[in-house]
Design a protein around this motif. Structure first.
Motif, mmCIF file in Angstrom:
data_model
loop_
_atom_site.group_PDB
_atom_site.id
_atom_site.type_symbol
_atom_site.label_atom_id
_atom_site.label_comp_id
_atom_site.label_asym_id
_atom_site.label_seq_id
_atom_site.Cartn_x
_atom_site.Cartn_y
_atom_site.Cartn_z
ATOM 1 N N SER A 1 13.941 9.144 0.545
ATOM 2 C CA SER A 1 14.245 7.882 -0.162
ATOM 3 C C SER A 1 13.086 7.029 -0.282
ATOM 4 N N ALA A 2 12.630 6.786 1.025
ATOM 5 C CA ALA A 2 11.165 6.021 1.196
ATOM 6 C C ALA A 2 10.161 6.690 0.417
ATOM 7 N N ALA A 3 10.078 8.075 0.528
ATOM 8 C CA ALA A 3 8.662 8.745 0.169
ATOM 9 C C ALA A 3 9.096 8.582 -1.693
ATOM 10 N N LEU A 4 10.027 8.645 -2.290
ATOM 11 C CA LEU A 4 10.218 8.508 -3.635
ATOM 12 C C LEU A 4 10.070 7.168 -3.893
ATOM 13 N N ARG A 5 10.326 6.005 -3.204
ATOM 14 C CA ARG A 5 10.154 4.814 -3.431
ATOM 15 C C ARG A 5 8.634 4.470 -3.638
ATOM 16 N N ALA A 6 7.802 5.056 -2.574
ATOM 17 C CA ALA A 6 6.179 4.801 -2.555
ATOM 18 C C ALA A 6 5.766 5.538 -3.744
ATOM 19 N N LEU A 7 6.152 6.736 -4.130
ATOM 20 C CA LEU A 7 5.757 7.255 -5.359
ATOM 21 C C LEU A 7 5.967 6.575 -6.501
ATOM 22 N N GLU A 8 7.011 5.982 -6.604
ATOM 23 C CA GLU A 8 7.446 4.913 -7.837
ATOM 24 C C GLU A 8 6.598 3.994 -8.006
ATOM 25 N N LEU A 9 6.498 3.141 -6.716
ATOM 26 C CA LEU A 9 5.308 2.047 -6.803
ATOM 27 C C LEU A 9 3.846 2.332 -6.933
ATOM 28 N N GLU A 10 3.498 3.706 -6.445
ATOM 29 C CA GLU A 10 2.112 4.054 -6.743
ATOM 30 C C GLU A 10 1.867 4.305 -8.114
ATOM 31 N N ARG A 11 2.988 4.898 -8.619
ATOM 32 C CA ARG A 11 2.795 5.059 -10.261
ATOM 33 C C ARG A 11 2.823 3.879 -11.077
ATOM 34 N N MET B 1 0.786 -1.345 -0.049
ATOM 35 C CA MET B 1 0.083 -0.143 0.016
ATOM 36 C C MET B 1 0.873 1.219 0.175
ATOM 37 N N LYS B 2 0.505 2.065 -0.893
ATOM 38 C CA LYS B 2 1.434 3.384 -1.091
ATOM 39 C C LYS B 2 0.629 4.824 -0.443
ATOM 40 N N ASN B 3 -0.731 4.767 -0.437
ATOM 41 C CA ASN B 3 -1.326 6.078 -0.471
ATOM 42 C C ASN B 3 -1.151 6.594 0.888
ATOM 43 N N LEU B 4 -1.741 7.857 0.997
ATOM 44 C CA LEU B 4 -1.877 8.767 2.413
ATOM 45 C C LEU B 4 -2.581 8.209 3.380
ATOM 46 N N TYR B 5 -3.724 7.601 3.042
ATOM 47 C CA TYR B 5 -4.799 7.161 4.072
ATOM 48 C C TYR B 5 -4.378 5.976 4.963
ATOM 49 N N VAL B 6 -4.030 4.750 4.056
ATOM 50 C CA VAL B 6 -3.738 3.536 4.653
ATOM 51 C C VAL B 6 -2.425 3.042 4.356
ATOM 52 N N GLY B 7 -1.738 3.598 3.673
ATOM 53 C CA GLY B 7 -0.423 3.265 2.916
ATOM 54 C C GLY B 7 0.989 3.893 3.588
ATOM 55 N N ALA B 8 1.965 3.493 2.729
ATOM 56 C CA ALA B 8 3.474 4.220 3.183
ATOM 57 C C ALA B 8 3.482 5.667 2.942
ATOM 58 N N ALA B 9 2.883 6.453 2.173
ATOM 59 C CA ALA B 9 2.931 7.849 2.235
ATOM 60 C C ALA B 9 2.479 8.454 3.452
ATOM 61 N N GLY B 10 1.275 7.962 4.005
ATOM 62 C CA GLY B 10 0.910 8.444 5.306
ATOM 63 C C GLY B 10 1.766 7.998 6.433
ATOM 64 N N TRP C 1 -4.194 6.653 9.195
ATOM 65 C CA TRP C 1 -5.469 6.628 9.524
ATOM 66 C C TRP C 1 -6.118 5.631 10.481
ATOM 67 N N THR C 2 -5.688 4.468 10.069
ATOM 68 C CA THR C 2 -6.237 3.346 10.794
ATOM 69 C C THR C 2 -5.240 2.479 11.918
ATOM 70 N N GLY C 3 -3.844 3.075 11.818
ATOM 71 C CA GLY C 3 -2.962 2.249 12.267
ATOM 72 C C GLY C 3 -2.332 3.082 13.599
ATOM 73 N N ASP C 4 -0.984 2.535 13.853
ATOM 74 C CA ASP C 4 -0.160 2.842 14.899
ATOM 75 C C ASP C 4 0.214 4.389 15.037
ATOM 76 N N LEU D 1 -6.500 12.982 -2.975
ATOM 77 C CA LEU D 1 -5.317 13.133 -1.654
ATOM 78 C C LEU D 1 -4.966 12.207 -0.990
ATOM 79 N N LEU D 2 -6.383 11.396 -0.480
ATOM 80 C CA LEU D 2 -5.851 10.200 0.507
ATOM 81 C C LEU D 2 -5.864 8.914 0.003
ATOM 82 N N ARG D 3 -6.240 8.892 -1.397
ATOM 83 C CA ARG D 3 -6.355 7.385 -1.933
ATOM 84 C C ARG D 3 -5.584 7.585 -3.236
ATOM 85 N N GLY D 4 -5.093 8.520 -3.774
ATOM 86 C CA GLY D 4 -4.479 8.574 -5.237
ATOM 87 C C GLY D 4 -2.877 9.083 -5.085
ATOM 88 N N GLU D 5 -2.447 9.474 -6.229
ATOM 89 C CA GLU D 5 -1.211 9.584 -6.388
ATOM 90 C C GLU D 5 -0.867 10.979 -5.771
#
Length: 388
Positions: free
Chosen positions: A87-97, A56-65, A362-365, A113-117
């Motif tokens: 570096s982690a943020a760029l990798r998350a963006l790469e995988l989301e794309r 998961m890469k998005n802001l809501y439940v993924g790596a970006a968040g 949003w849903t985790g620690d 914003l929360l579930r897209g690129e």
């Protein structure tokens, strides 16, 4: 009945201890650091990753968040991550794309914003200040102006927040122009009933999918007493009241409960959602009625909502911080801190049971860590919606 008692549990009796809270935050950050993998990012909880390509890469439940939260905790002086966040943020963006998370959702737009690129792009730019990322983000923001799903998660209100963030970070005029273009379109789509459309038959009241959130975003751009008063009147009209307490449905309806789904009392739907978005302008009597219901209900159980800021203990606790910010009454701060202690206990219990944490904003620690930090700092601002 204004809530479902079976979904809640009694709050902890643990006394507020700043050192204990700081240790809890640091442990959450250390666990997130240890769980990170450059290819797999973070393990996804079953609910978070349902029907989506992993990681998961998005802001809501993924790596970006997660990355945004780690950076926010670092900036606030609460915990120092060992990860190279840029570096982690760029990798998350790469995988989301390469493989977007949410294409199966009927509301999917890359600009969400929360579930897209837009979310991974926003976080990557925050950490790198790469002008090329800003250009890509501007393209997405402009493409989302006409999105008919008018909510923070998918639609123009979310990309308006992104524009406001980039305007602050860069000082470039194009971001103020994008924000104002988006705001004008959003205002034009507001219905005569004071609500916006999220899908064919849903016109929401709350913060993530509705009028409270859309109004909050517009007021972040510029003050508007008329809009605030009109939204306050709409929210008052649709409140369900009982013995000095209040709750709200997700959208206007003659009954509070959704058939087959019960009554919601959480940040994404119900009184915590209304308080999160409308705490500055809603009638104080309704603020206190909603806050008192949240307090009496107690903590969300592990199975239903857990401890997170979306539909868990921490999200409800943020509403109590809003009551404190509105009234200055320290009783609400003390109550919010009880919620924070309970939520940290839930994090620790679930980590022990599952053998790992839950890695999402949003849903985790990490969301719970931010709520605990907010209780330490006396800072009622909710992540992303109030501060990017």
């Amino acid at each position: 009945m204004l809530y479902e008692p079976a979904e809640f549990e009694p709050l902890t009796d643990e006394l507020w201890d700043p050192a204990r809270v700081a240790d809890g935050i640091a442990t959450i950050v250390a666990d997130a650091d240890a769980a990170f993998d450059l290819d797999a990012l973070w393990p996804a909880h079953e609910w978070d990753g349902w029907q989506a390509p992993l990681p998961m890469k998005n802001l809501y439940v993924g790596a970006a968040g997660v990355i945004w939260a780690l950076d926010a905790l670092r900036r606030g002086g609460h915990a120092e991550t060992s990860l190279e966040l840029a570096s982690a943020a760029l990798r998350a963006l790469e995988l989301e794309r390469a493989e977007p998370d949410s294409t199966a959702d009927e509301h999917y737009r890359p600009a969400a914003l929360l579930r897209g690129e837009t979310g991974p792009l926003l976080v990557a730019f925050r950490l790198t200040a790469d002008p090329a990322l800003a250009d890509d983000l501007h393209t997405l923001v402009c493409a989302n102006v006409a999105n008919p799903t008018d909510d923070v998660m998918w639609g123009a209100p979310g990309t308006l927040l992104a524009s406001l963030a980039l305007a602050e970070w860069t000082g470039e005029a194009r971001w103020d122009e994008a924000a104002r273009e988006t705001a004008a379109a959003l205002r034009a789509r507001r219905g005569d009933d004071g609500l916006w459309r999220q899908d064919d038959d849903y016109r929401g009241l709350g913060t993530v999918h509705g009028a409270a959130g859309n109004t909050l975003v517009l007021l972040r751009l510029e003050p508007d007493e008329t809009l605030a008063a009109e939204t306050a009147a709409v929210l008052a009209q649709h409140a369900f009241r009982e013995n000095g307490l209040a709750n709200w449905p997700g959208s206007p309806r003659p009954q509070l409960a959704v058939p087959g789904r019960g009554i919601r009392l959480q940040w994404c739907t119900g009184a915590p959602s209304i308080l999160a978005g409308a705490w500055e302008y809603l009638d104080e009597e309704l603020i206190l009625a909603g806050a008192e219901l949240i307090w009496r209900a107690g903590a969300h159980g592990d199975e239903k909502g857990g401890h997170g800021i979306c539909h868990g203990t921490s999200g409800n606790g943020f509403a109590l911080l809003k009551a404190f910010a509105r009234t200055g009454d320290e009783r609400w701060l003390e109550r919010a801190r009880r919620f924070a202690l309970h939520a940290l206990g839930q994090v620790e219990r679930l980590r022990a049971e599952n053998g790992r944490g839950r890695y999402s904003l949003w849903t985790g620690d990490l969301g719970t860590a931010l709520f605990a930090a907010a209780c330490l700092d006396l800072d009622a601002r909710y992540p992303i919606l109030d501060i990017v």
